[in-house]
Write a protein that holds these residues in place. Structure first.
Motif, PDB file in Angstrom:
ATOM      1  N   UNK A   1       0.840  -1.198   0.000  1.00 50.81           N
ATOM      2  CA  UNK A   1       0.000   0.000   0.000  1.00 50.81           C
ATOM      3  C   UNK A   1       0.880   1.255   0.000  1.00 50.81           C
ATOM      4  N   UNK A   2       0.544   2.268  -0.785  1.00 51.34           N
ATOM      5  CA  UNK A   2       1.344   3.501  -0.805  1.00 51.34           C
ATOM      6  C   UNK A   2       1.266   4.249   0.522  1.00 51.34           C
ATOM      7  N   UNK A   3       2.295   5.016   0.795  1.00 53.57           N
ATOM      8  CA  UNK A   3       2.395   5.717   2.077  1.00 53.57           C
ATOM      9  C   UNK A   3       1.266   6.706   2.303  1.00 53.57           C
ATOM     10  N   UNK A   4       0.832   7.393   1.258  1.00 55.43           N
ATOM     11  CA  UNK A   4      -0.229   8.376   1.458  1.00 55.43           C
ATOM     12  C   UNK A   4      -1.537   7.709   1.857  1.00 55.43           C
ATOM     13  N   UNK A   5      -1.793   6.508   1.310  1.00 51.10           N
ATOM     14  CA  UNK A   5      -3.000   5.771   1.700  1.00 51.10           C
ATOM     15  C   UNK A   5      -2.920   5.325   3.152  1.00 51.10           C
TER      16      UNK A   5
ATOM     17  N   UNK B   1      -4.861   8.429  10.002  1.00 54.80           N
ATOM     18  CA  UNK B   1      -4.947   9.855  10.315  1.00 54.80           C
ATOM     19  C   UNK B   1      -3.622  10.332  10.902  1.00 54.80           C
ATOM     20  N   UNK B   2      -2.552  10.077  10.159  1.00 59.18           N
ATOM     21  CA  UNK B   2      -1.195  10.379  10.629  1.00 59.18           C
ATOM     22  C   UNK B   2      -0.487  11.293   9.640  1.00 59.18           C
ATOM     23  N   UNK B   3       0.458  12.052  10.157  1.00 60.33           N
ATOM     24  CA  UNK B   3       1.282  12.925   9.321  1.00 60.33           C
ATOM     25  C   UNK B   3       2.469  12.111   8.800  1.00 60.33           C
ATOM     26  N   UNK B   4       2.608  11.947   7.473  1.00 60.19           N
ATOM     27  CA  UNK B   4       3.703  11.125   6.954  1.00 60.19           C
ATOM     28  C   UNK B   4       5.020  11.891   6.868  1.00 60.19           C
ATOM     29  N   UNK B   5       6.101  11.199   7.186  1.00 62.68           N
ATOM     30  CA  UNK B   5       7.434  11.765   7.005  1.00 62.68           C
ATOM     31  C   UNK B   5       7.785  11.777   5.518  1.00 62.68           C
ATOM     32  N   UNK B   6       8.763  12.581   5.162  1.00 71.35           N
ATOM     33  CA  UNK B   6       9.163  12.697   3.759  1.00 71.35           C
ATOM     34  C   UNK B   6      10.057  11.547   3.295  1.00 71.35           C
ATOM     35  N   UNK B   7      10.611  10.787   4.248  1.00 70.97           N
ATOM     36  CA  UNK B   7      11.582   9.750   3.894  1.00 70.97           C
ATOM     37  C   UNK B   7      11.053   8.339   4.129  1.00 70.97           C
ATOM     38  N   UNK B   8       9.752   8.145   4.019  1.00 72.93           N
ATOM     39  CA  UNK B   8       9.189   6.806   4.166  1.00 72.93           C
ATOM     40  C   UNK B   8       9.625   5.914   3.005  1.00 72.93           C
ATOM     41  N   UNK B   9       9.839   4.618   3.261  1.00 77.62           N
ATOM     42  CA  UNK B   9      10.223   3.705   2.178  1.00 77.62           C
ATOM     43  C   UNK B   9       9.127   3.647   1.113  1.00 77.62           C
ATOM     44  N   UNK B  10       9.544   3.524  -0.133  1.00 81.09           N
ATOM     45  CA  UNK B  10       8.593   3.437  -1.231  1.00 81.09           C
ATOM     46  C   UNK B  10       7.967   2.047  -1.285  1.00 81.09           C
ATOM     47  N   UNK B  11       6.699   1.997  -1.630  1.00 82.80           N
ATOM     48  CA  UNK B  11       5.986   0.727  -1.830  1.00 82.80           C
ATOM     49  C   UNK B  11       5.718   0.576  -3.340  1.00 82.80           C
TER      50      UNK B  11
END
Length: 221
Positions: free
Chosen positions: A9-13, A19-29
């Motif tokens: 699943x993609x990080x934005x989903x 209901x969380x604020x995503x970091x800019x350096x999350x691993x890509x899916x």
């Protein structure tokens, strides 16, 4: 137990789901063979709003002189987690959610060959493991790491392995994160009957260098 997992699943989903604020350096899916010591996106309680940030899979206790100074702690046993020096403070104050799509377990044949199985929820919804996390180091060198909480396997799971990861239903996420006044200990239990589906997959996943959707596809046995 849980020693390899997937996240498709993609990080934005995932950020929207929790209901969380995503970091800019999350691993890509997508990722089909996530191994210990790799970075994994983890949900933590934060003032105002939850955070979704990358952490190293492999809990590093504060007394380690280096991240590899002792055993690689990828799992924490629910039965003893509160008593262990490595995890006691974390389970009281630093609990987290570890989203995944599925995970692998292994059995052995008569010749001792490792036979991988893939597990995912029967309804194909995202998995959410109970985790604990820790900060190690100081300043720019701070390393955030986590371990997945495991418990004794249900009879269905015990056919494959005697341990299983603790999974959390959406109604339990806030409780595990400490956002309510309810105690979290009762959540550390095996999954209900019928929760999982499983199938044999190609032994190529035995290599930590293997990647791709074919790793999760069922094979004839």
């Amino acid at each position: 137990m849980c020693g390899r997992m997937t996240m498709t699943h993609p990080s934005d989903a995932m950020a929207r789901l929790f209901d969380a604020v995503p970091a800019n350096d999350l691993p890509l899916a997508p990722r089909y063979n996530i191994c210990p010591t790799q970075a994994v996106g983890v949900i933590c309680a934060s003032p105002g709003r939850r955070s979704y940030r990358p952490m190293r899979w492999g809990f590093v206790p504060h007394w380690y002189k280096t991240p590899t100074d002792g055993p690689l702690l990828i799992n924490a046993r629910a039965e003893t987690i509160a008593e262990k020096p490595a995890f006691g403070a974390a389970v009281r104050a630093r609990r987290c959610l570890v989203p995944a799509t599925g995970f692998y377990e292994w059995t052995k044949d008569e010749a001792g060959n490792r036979l991988p199985w893939y597990f995912m929820p029967s309804d194909s919804a995202p998995l959410v493991f109970a985790g604990v996390w820790q900060e190690w180091g100081q300043g720019a060198a701070v390393l955030r790491s986590f371990a997945i909480v495991t418990t004794a396997a249900s009879p269905w799971m015990a056919v494959t392995h005697h341990r299983e990861p603790v999974v959390l239903a959406p109604d339990d996420w806030a409780r595990w994160l400490g956002e309510t006044d309810e105690k979290a200990a009762p959540l550390m239990r095996s999954a209900p009957e019928g929760y999982y589906q499983r199938w044999r997959v190609d032994p190529k996943v035995n290599s930590n260098r293997a990647e791709g959707p074919a790793l999760t596809q069922a094979i004839a046995v």
